[in-house]
Design a protein around this motif. Structure first.
Motif, PDB file in Angstrom:
ATOM      1  N   VAL A   3       0.868  -1.167   0.000  1.00 11.11           N
ATOM      2  CA  VAL A   3       0.000   0.000   0.000  1.00 11.11           C
ATOM      3  C   VAL A   3       0.905   1.216   0.000  1.00 11.11           C
ATOM      4  O   VAL A   3       1.821   1.311   0.809  1.00 11.11           O
ATOM      5  CB  VAL A   3      -0.909   0.010   1.245  1.00 11.11           C
ATOM      6  CG1 VAL A   3      -1.560   1.364   1.430  1.00 11.11           C
ATOM      7  CG2 VAL A   3      -1.953  -1.082   1.137  1.00 11.11           C
ATOM      8  N   VAL A   4       0.702   2.123  -0.942  1.00 11.69           N
ATOM      9  CA  VAL A   4       1.522   3.330  -0.991  1.00 11.69           C
ATOM     10  C   VAL A   4       0.700   4.492  -0.458  1.00 11.69           C
ATOM     11  O   VAL A   4      -0.386   4.768  -0.954  1.00 11.69           O
ATOM     12  CB  VAL A   4       1.973   3.646  -2.427  1.00 11.69           C
ATOM     13  CG1 VAL A   4       2.864   4.879  -2.433  1.00 11.69           C
ATOM     14  CG2 VAL A   4       2.706   2.461  -3.027  1.00 11.69           C
ATOM     15  N   LEU A   5       1.211   5.150   0.565  1.00 13.85           N
ATOM     16  CA  LEU A   5       0.534   6.319   1.115  1.00 13.85           C
ATOM     17  C   LEU A   5       1.179   7.574   0.561  1.00 13.85           C
ATOM     18  O   LEU A   5       2.393   7.654   0.422  1.00 13.85           O
ATOM     19  CB  LEU A   5       0.662   6.350   2.636  1.00 13.85           C
ATOM     20  CG  LEU A   5      -0.270   5.496   3.486  1.00 13.85           C
ATOM     21  CD1 LEU A   5      -0.026   5.804   4.950  1.00 13.85           C
ATOM     22  CD2 LEU A   5      -1.726   5.757   3.133  1.00 13.85           C
ATOM     23  N   ASN A   6       0.331   8.543   0.239  1.00 17.39           N
ATOM     24  CA  ASN A   6       0.854   9.833  -0.176  1.00 17.39           C
ATOM     25  C   ASN A   6      -0.037  10.915   0.401  1.00 17.39           C
ATOM     26  O   ASN A   6      -1.244  10.907   0.180  1.00 17.39           O
ATOM     27  CB  ASN A   6       0.899   9.916  -1.703  1.00 17.39           C
ATOM     28  CG  ASN A   6       1.524  11.204  -2.162  1.00 17.39           C
ATOM     29  OD1 ASN A   6       2.522  11.634  -1.598  1.00 17.39           O
ATOM     30  ND2 ASN A   6       0.923  11.821  -3.157  1.00 17.39           N
ATOM     31  N   LYS A   7       0.549  11.788   1.183  1.00 19.38           N
ATOM     32  CA  LYS A   7      -0.193  12.882   1.808  1.00 19.38           C
ATOM     33  C   LYS A   7      -1.478  12.413   2.479  1.00 19.38           C
ATOM     34  O   LYS A   7      -2.545  12.999   2.291  1.00 19.38           O
ATOM     35  CB  LYS A   7      -0.517  13.951   0.761  1.00 19.38           C
ATOM     36  CG  LYS A   7       0.728  14.488   0.091  1.00 19.38           C
ATOM     37  CD  LYS A   7       0.477  15.862  -0.508  1.00 19.38           C
ATOM     38  CE  LYS A   7       1.763  16.452  -1.038  1.00 19.38           C
ATOM     39  NZ  LYS A   7       1.809  16.445  -2.511  1.00 19.38           N
ATOM     40  N   GLY A   8      -1.374  11.330   3.212  1.00 15.69           N
ATOM     41  CA  GLY A   8      -2.512  10.873   3.999  1.00 15.69           C
ATOM     42  C   GLY A   8      -3.550  10.074   3.241  1.00 15.69           C
ATOM     43  O   GLY A   8      -4.588   9.717   3.790  1.00 15.69           O
ATOM     44  N   GLU A   9      -3.285   9.790   1.957  1.00 16.35           N
ATOM     45  CA  GLU A   9      -4.241   9.006   1.192  1.00 16.35           C
ATOM     46  C   GLU A   9      -3.566   7.765   0.622  1.00 16.35           C
ATOM     47  O   GLU A   9      -2.359   7.765   0.396  1.00 16.35           O
ATOM     48  CB  GLU A   9      -4.804   9.844   0.040  1.00 16.35           C
ATOM     49  CG  GLU A   9      -5.732  10.941   0.521  1.00 16.35           C
ATOM     50  CD  GLU A   9      -6.240  11.785  -0.623  1.00 16.35           C
ATOM     51  OE1 GLU A   9      -7.450  11.689  -0.923  1.00 16.35           O
ATOM     52  OE2 GLU A   9      -5.439  12.531  -1.212  1.00 16.35           O
ATOM     53  N   ILE A  10      -4.390   6.731   0.382  1.00 14.19           N
ATOM     54  CA  ILE A  10      -3.842   5.547  -0.272  1.00 14.19           C
ATOM     55  C   ILE A  10      -3.723   5.851  -1.760  1.00 14.19           C
ATOM     56  O   ILE A  10      -4.728   6.057  -2.441  1.00 14.19           O
ATOM     57  CB  ILE A  10      -4.729   4.312  -0.037  1.00 14.19           C
ATOM     58  CG1 ILE A  10      -4.708   3.951   1.456  1.00 14.19           C
ATOM     59  CG2 ILE A  10      -4.229   3.141  -0.873  1.00 14.19           C
ATOM     60  CD1 ILE A  10      -5.447   2.694   1.809  1.00 14.19           C
ATOM     61  N   ALA A  11      -2.483   5.893  -2.244  1.00 10.80           N
ATOM     62  CA  ALA A  11      -2.272   6.260  -3.641  1.00 10.80           C
ATOM     63  C   ALA A  11      -2.242   5.026  -4.524  1.00 10.80           C
ATOM     64  O   ALA A  11      -2.734   5.042  -5.647  1.00 10.80           O
ATOM     65  CB  ALA A  11      -0.977   7.039  -3.783  1.00 10.80           C
ATOM     66  N   LEU A  12      -1.646   3.952  -4.035  1.00  5.18           N
ATOM     67  CA  LEU A  12      -1.563   2.714  -4.797  1.00  5.18           C
ATOM     68  C   LEU A  12      -1.772   1.560  -3.834  1.00  5.18           C
ATOM     69  O   LEU A  12      -1.462   1.662  -2.653  1.00  5.18           O
ATOM     70  CB  LEU A  12      -0.186   2.559  -5.455  1.00  5.18           C
ATOM     71  CG  LEU A  12       0.251   3.604  -6.477  1.00  5.18           C
ATOM     72  CD1 LEU A  12       1.729   3.411  -6.799  1.00  5.18           C
ATOM     73  CD2 LEU A  12      -0.585   3.510  -7.737  1.00  5.18           C
TER      74      LEU A  12
END
Ligand SMILES: Nc1ncnc2c1ncn2[C@@H]1O[C@H](COP(=O)(O)OP(=O)(O)OP(=O)(O)O)[C@@H](O)[C@H]1O
Ligand SMILES: Nc1ncnc2c1ncn2[C@@H]1O[C@H](COP(=O)(O)OP(=O)(O)OP(=O)(O)O)[C@@H](O)[C@H]1O
Ligand SMILES: [Mg+2]
Ligand SMILES: [Mg+2]
Lengths: 265, 277, 290
Positions: B211-220
C-alpha cells in the motif's frame, strides 16, 4: 565516560556464590540491620565484629577485594576528612599538641569511630550492590515496599521508575558524550573560561540532552502502552522471589548477631 | 481480520493549522498477509499504524480488529494484545534492564502466570535467534539485535497481527537483513499477519501486497510487481525503485521484451539477461 | 599532503577487562579536494577513525598529521584543526539547540570571534550551500522536517569554513527524496566549493555512483583503498566474503561474468549497465550477420 558503556550501573559483578544467591529482600534487610547497628554501637569491639562479619561476606562472595576498594576510592577522602575534623575539633583530655592544634583522647576515639562507621557502611553497601544485579535489587525493593501498601505506598511505580532509570543511564551517558563531541566539532569549548562562561557553555549540551530525553520518554511511554502496560494492577512477575531455608537461616543469623552486638556494645 | 473504513485523522495543534494526517482511508487486511506500507516522511504511515492498535482514535471513521472497534474502551486491552507493535528507534522501546526481562514485560502486563511466561520467553528468544543473549543488558547489543529483542517482546504476547513501524530505518544493512529474516519467518512459519512499514523499496519485495501512502491518502494498492511498474508515480510520491528494477524497466523500454519491467531480484535479472548476452 | 595517518591504533578502555580494539594499524593519506567514501560493517571502526581526524580521539599509538602538523603533540591548537576539518556526526539534528536557525548556524562563527557583519554573511552563504533560503533564519530549528533539520546541522559546520567535511552516515533515516537531496548537496559542496569530502555510508549504490575514491574497512583495518570501479571489479569476491556485498547492478554483472558471459566488470550505475547490455547485444547481432 567510555567506561560506562561496558559496566552496568551499580557495579554488579555476576557470580554464583552463596551471597549472590540469597534473596534480595533478605540481603537488603540484612544490610539495613547492619547499618542501623553501626549507628547504635559505641564500643570498638562492636565495630570489629561488624567489620569481620562484612568482610567474611566479601570472602564468601568470591569477589576480588579490588572491586570493593574501587568503590571505596572515591569516598576515602571524605572519610579521612571527617576523621581529621573530629580528631582536632573535639574538646577533652589533651594527649598531643602540634602548633595550634591539639589532639584529645575523645577526639581520637571519635575520629576512629566515625571512620570505621563510614568504612563499614561503604563495605556493606558495596557488598550488596556487587552481589545483587540491579534488576533483582529493584525487585527486592518493590516487594519490600509492597508490604507497606496499607499506607498507599506506590511500590510498583517506584520500582518501575528505578528500572527505567537503570535502563536509560547508560544510554544517556553515551548520548551526553556524543553531544559533547558534536558541539566541540561545531566550535564549542568546554575547557577554558571562567565559571560563568563555563556554565553558559553547558547550554549546548543540556538543551539537546533534554529535548532528546523528552522524546525518548514519549516514545517509551507509547511503546509501553502498546504492550498493554497500565500500572501495577493485575501484573504478574517474571522474576520470582522465593525465600528458601538458607535465606531464613541467613536472616536469623544476621538478626541475632545484630541484636547481640547492639545490646552488648 | 482488520477492517478500516473511511478513516480520517486530524492533529490539532494549539495556535497552528490543524494537520490532516489521514484522509478517508479504506483498507482490509486478511489473516496471514504480509502487507507493506510505504510512503515518504510525513505521509501518515505511523498515524495509520497507531490506529490499528488503538493508540490513536479516529477523528472520523472506524477501525475494527477481529470485529472489535478500537473506539470501544472495553476491547482496548484485548486489541493491544491481538495487535503487537514494534517501533523505529530500538533504544526507546526496551523497558527492562535485561533481554529476558524485557521480553517478559508484555506478558507481565497481561497477567500471565510464571510457568507459561517462561515458556513463552524461551520460545520468543528462539524464534528471533537470541538465546545466548537472554541475560545481556540492552545497551550492549547491536541495533539489529535490539530490534529483534523488541520483536520478541511483542510476539511473546501471541498477537495475531504484528505492526512494524520502520523497524529497519535506523539499522545498517546487516541489521536490516536480520530483522527482515525474522519477520519473514514469523509470517511464514508462525502464521502471524504482518504489517510492515518502510520507505526502502528494496524491502518491499518479500510482501504479498503493497500500500503506498501519499499525503494521507492511499495512492496505490497492489502486488509488488504491479506497483513497481508505476515508476513515475512512485517518483512523484518521493519514493524510489531498486536499481535492478530500474535497469529492467529501461531495458524493456529499449525493446528487450523478454526482460520483465517488474523484475525485483538480482537473480531474476541475471536469468533474464542470460537470454540476451 | 593534507592528512596523513601513520600506524594509528586505537583501543577503547585500554588495559581494562573489557577493552576493544577499534582501529588496527591504520595508514591513510588524503589529498586536498578528494571525494572519498568509507564503507564497512557496523562496529568496524568508521566512527572511531573519523574522530581521529579532528583530535576528538588521540591514537593509542601512531601519528595523525594535518597539513604536516602532528596533532597529538602537546600545545597544538586543536580548535584550529577542528575548524579546518568539519565533522558532522550521525543524526546531527539531535545537536540543535538554539532558538532560531540564524543563531544555530552562527554558533561556530561566534566562537571564532567574527564580527556581526561577517557572521551574517557566512550564515547566508552556507544556507545557500545547503539549498535553503533566507526565510528560514527566523524559524525554530525544531519546527523543521527531518531532512531540513539535517541540512541545518550540516550548515552549522560549514559556517566554520572547513577545508574538509567529514560526514557520518548523513542520509540515515531519511526517505529517498531526502536522501538524494542531501547527497546532491554534498556533491555540490565538493564540486563548487572545492571542499574535501569524506563520506561514511552504508548505501553501496549511492556511494558507488558518487565518490572518486573508496575506503573499505573491516574489523578495525582499512582492507581496500582505490577507485570504486577498481574495488568493485577486482575485489568483488572479497567484498562478498566479508558480507558487505555489491551495488545491485554491479552484482548482476558480476553474476553474469561468473556464468561465463564476457561482460564488463565493476559497472557502477544503472545508466552504465544499460549501455553495456545494449552494446553487447549489438555486438552479438553484428557477429551473427557476419
Ligand atoms: N503528534 C503529532 N502532533 C502533530 N502532528 C503530527 C503528530 N504526529 C504526526 N504529525 C503530522 O502528521 C503527518 C503524518 O505523520 P506520520 O508520523 O504519520 O508520518 P510518517 O509517514 O510516519 O512519516 P515518517 O516517515 O517521518 O515516520 C505529518 O505531517 C506530521 O507532521
Ligand atoms: N565509547 C566507546 N566505548 C567503548 N567501545 C566503543 C566505544 N565506541 C565504539 N566502541 C567499540 O569500538 C568498535 C568500533 O566502533 P565504531 O563506532 O567506530 O564503529 P562504526 O564502524 O562507526 O559502526 P557503525 O556502522 O555501527 O556506526 C566497536 O566494537 C564498538 O563497540
Ligand atoms: Mg513514522
Ligand atoms: Mg558509526
Amino acid at each position: 565516560m567510555n567506561i560506562f558503556r561496558n559496566i552496568s550501573f551499580g557495579q554488579y559483578i555476576p557470580g554464583n556464590s552463596l551471597i549472590h544467591n540469597f534473596d534480595p529482600r533478605v540481603k537488603i534487610l540484612g544490610c539495613l540491620l547492619i547499618i542501623i547497628n553501626l549507628f547504635l554501637i559505641s564500643q570498638f569491639w562492636g565495630f570489629l565484629i561488624l567489620g569481620v562479619m562484612v568482610w567474611s561476606g566479601i570472602i564468601i562472595s568470591k569477589i576480588h577485594p579490588r572491586f570493593v576498594f574501587r568503590g571505596l576510592r572515591t569516598i576515602i577522602y571524605l572519610i579521612l576528612f571527617t576523621m581529621l575534623l573530629h580528631l582536632f575539633m573535639t574538646e577533652g583530655e589533651v594527649i598531643f599538641r602540634i602548633w595550634i592544634f591539639k589532639i584529645t583522647k575523645e577526639g581520637l576515639i571519635n575520629g576512629l569511630f566515625i571512620a570505621s562507621r563510614l568504612f563499614i557502611l561503604i563495605l556493606t553497601t558495596s557488598l550488596l550492590t556487587l552481589t545483587t544485579s540491579p534488576i533483582s535489587l529493584t525487585d527486592g525493593i518493590e516487594r519490600l515496599l509492597s508490604y507497606f501498601k496499607f499506607i498507599k505506598l506506590p511500590a510498583h511505580e517506584i520500582a518501575m521508575m528505578m528500572t527505567i532509570a537503570l535502563r536509560f543511564i547508560p544510554t544517556l551517558l553515551e548520548e551526553t558524550e556524543k553531544i559533547m563531541k558534536a558541539q566541540i566539532s561545531r566550535g564549542a569549548d568546554f575547557e577554558s573560561g571562567n565559571i560563568v562562561n563555563r556554565t553558559k557553555n553547558l547550554i549546548p549540551i543540556l538543551v539537546p540532552l533534554f529535548v532528546n530525553a523528552f522524546r525518548r520518554a514519549d516514545e517509551l511511554a507509547i511503546a509501553m502502552e502498546a504492550k498493554g502496560y497500565r500500572g501495577g494492577e493485575g501484573r504478574t512477575h517474571y522474576r520470582e522471589l522465593q525465600i528458601h531455608r538458607k535465606d531464613i537461616l541467613f536472616f536469623t543469623i544476621i538478626t541475632a548477631l545484630a541484636i547481640i552486638v547492639g545490646i552488648l556494645f | 481480520m482488520i477492517k478500516i473504513k473511511n478513516l480520517s485523522h486530524i492533529y490539532n495543534i494549539p495556535r497552528r493549522d490543524p494537520i490532516i494526517a489521514l484522509k478517508e482511508i479504506n483498507l482490509e487486511i486478511e489473516r496471514g498477509e504480509f502487507l507493506t506500507i510505504i510512503g515518504s516522511n510525513g505521509s501518515g504511515k505511523s498515524t495509520l499504524a497507531r490506529h490499528i492498535n488503538g493508540l490513536l482514535l479516529p477523528t472520523s471513521g472506524d477501525v475494527w480488529v477481529k470485529g472489535m472497534n478500537t473506539k470501544d474502551r472495553e476491547c482496548l486491552w484485548k486489541i493491544r494484545q491481538e495487535v503487537g507493535m514494534v517501533f523505529q528507534n530500538p533504544d526507546n522501546q526496551i523497558v527492562a534492564t535485561t533481554v529476558e526481562d524485557d521480553i517478559a514485560f508484555g506478558l507481565e502486563n497481561m497477567g500471565i502466570d510464571r510457568e507459561n511466561m517462561l515458556e513463552r520467553v524461551n520460545w520468543a528468544l528462539q524464534v528471533v535467534g537470541l538465546e545466548e543473549y537472554r541475560r545481556f543488558e540492552p545497551h550492549l547489543l547491536s541495533g539489529g539485535q535490539k530490534q529483534r529483542v523488541a520483536i520478541a517482546g511483542v510476539i511473546a504476547m501471541h498477537p495475531s497481527f504484528l505492526i512494524l513501524d520502520e523497524p529497519t530505518a535506523m539499522l545498517d544493512p546487516r541489521g536490516r537483513k536480520e530483522v527482515i529474516e525474522v519477520i519473514k519467518k514469523l509470517n511464514q512459519e508462525e502464521g502471524i499477519t504482518v504489517i510492515f512499514i518502510t520507505h526502502l523499496m528494496e524491502e518491499v519485495i518479500e510482501s504479498n501486497r503493497v500500500v503506498v501512502l501519499n499525503k494521507g491518502e492511499i495512492a496505490l494498492n497492489g502486488k509488488p510487481k504491479d506497483i513497481f511498474l508505476k515508476v513515475d508515480a512512485l517518483r512523484s510520491f518521493a519514493l524510489d525503485i531498486p536499481q535492478i528494477t530500474e535497469l529492467a524497466f529501461r531495458l524493456n523500454h529499449k525493446g528487450l521484451k523478454n526482460i520483465s519491467p517488474s523484475t525485483l531480484k538480482v537473480e531474476e535479472m541475471v536469468e533474464q539477461l542470460c537470454l540476451y548476452v | 599532503m593534507f592528512i596523513r595517518l601513520e600506524n594509528v591504533n586505537y583501543t577503547y578502555n585500554l588495559n581494562m577487562p573489557f577493552e576493544t580494539v577499534a582501529l588496527n594499524n591504520i595508514n591513510l593519506e588524503i589529498e586536498k579536494g578528494e571525494f572519498i567514501g568509507l564503507i564497512g560493517h557496523t562496529g568496524c571502526g568508521k566512527t572511531t577513525l573519523i574522530q581521529h581526524l579532528n583530535g576528538l580521539l588521540t591514537p593509542t599509538s601512531g601519528k595523525v598529521y594535518i597539513e604536516g602538523i602532528d596533532i597529538c603533540q602537546k600545545g597544538v591548537n586543536l580548535k584550529l584543526i577542528r575548524q579546518k576539518i568539519g565533522l558532522v556526526f550521525q543524526y546531527p539534528e539531535n545537536q540543535l539547540f538554539e532558538e532560531n536557525i540564524f543563531e544555530e548556524i552562527a554558533f561556530g562563527p561566534r566562537k571564532l570571534g567574527l564580527t556581526e557583519e561577517e557572521i551574517k554573511k557566512r550564515v547566508y552563504e552556507v544556507l545557500e550551500m545547503v539549498d535553503l533560503d533566507v526565510s528560514y533564519t527566523e524559524r525554530s530549528p525544531f519546527s523543521l522536517s527531518g531532512g531540513e533539520m539535517r541540512r541545518i546541522a550540516i550548515a552549522s559546520i560549514l559556517s566554520l569554513k572547513p577545508q574538509m567535511l567529514v560526514l557520518d552516515e548523513p542520509t540515515a533515516n531519511l526517505d529517498p527524496q531526502g536522501r538524494s537531496k542531501i547527497l546532491s548537496e554534498i556533491k555540490n559542496i565538493h564540486d563548487h566549493y572545492g571542499i574535501t569530502i569524506l563520506l561514511v555510508s552504508h548505501n553501496m549504490e549511492k556511494i558507488a555512483e558518487m565518490v572518486e575514491r573508496l575506503l573499505v574497512m573491516n574489523k578495525g583495518k582499512i582492507i581496500l583503498d582505490g577507485s570504486p570501479r577498481e574495488i568493485f571489479s577486482r575485489h568483488a569476491e572479497q567484498l562478498i566474503d566479508i558480507g558487505l556485498g555489491l551495488p545491485q547492478v554491479t552484482q548482476c554483472f558480476y553474476e553474469l561474468k561468473k556464468r561465463g558471459k564476457s561482460i564488463k566488470e565493476g559497472v557502477l550505475t544503472v545508466e552504465e549497465a544499460e549501455r553495456e547490455v545494449l552494446k553487447k547485444i549489438k555486438a552479438l547481432a553484428n557477429n551473427l550477420q557476419k
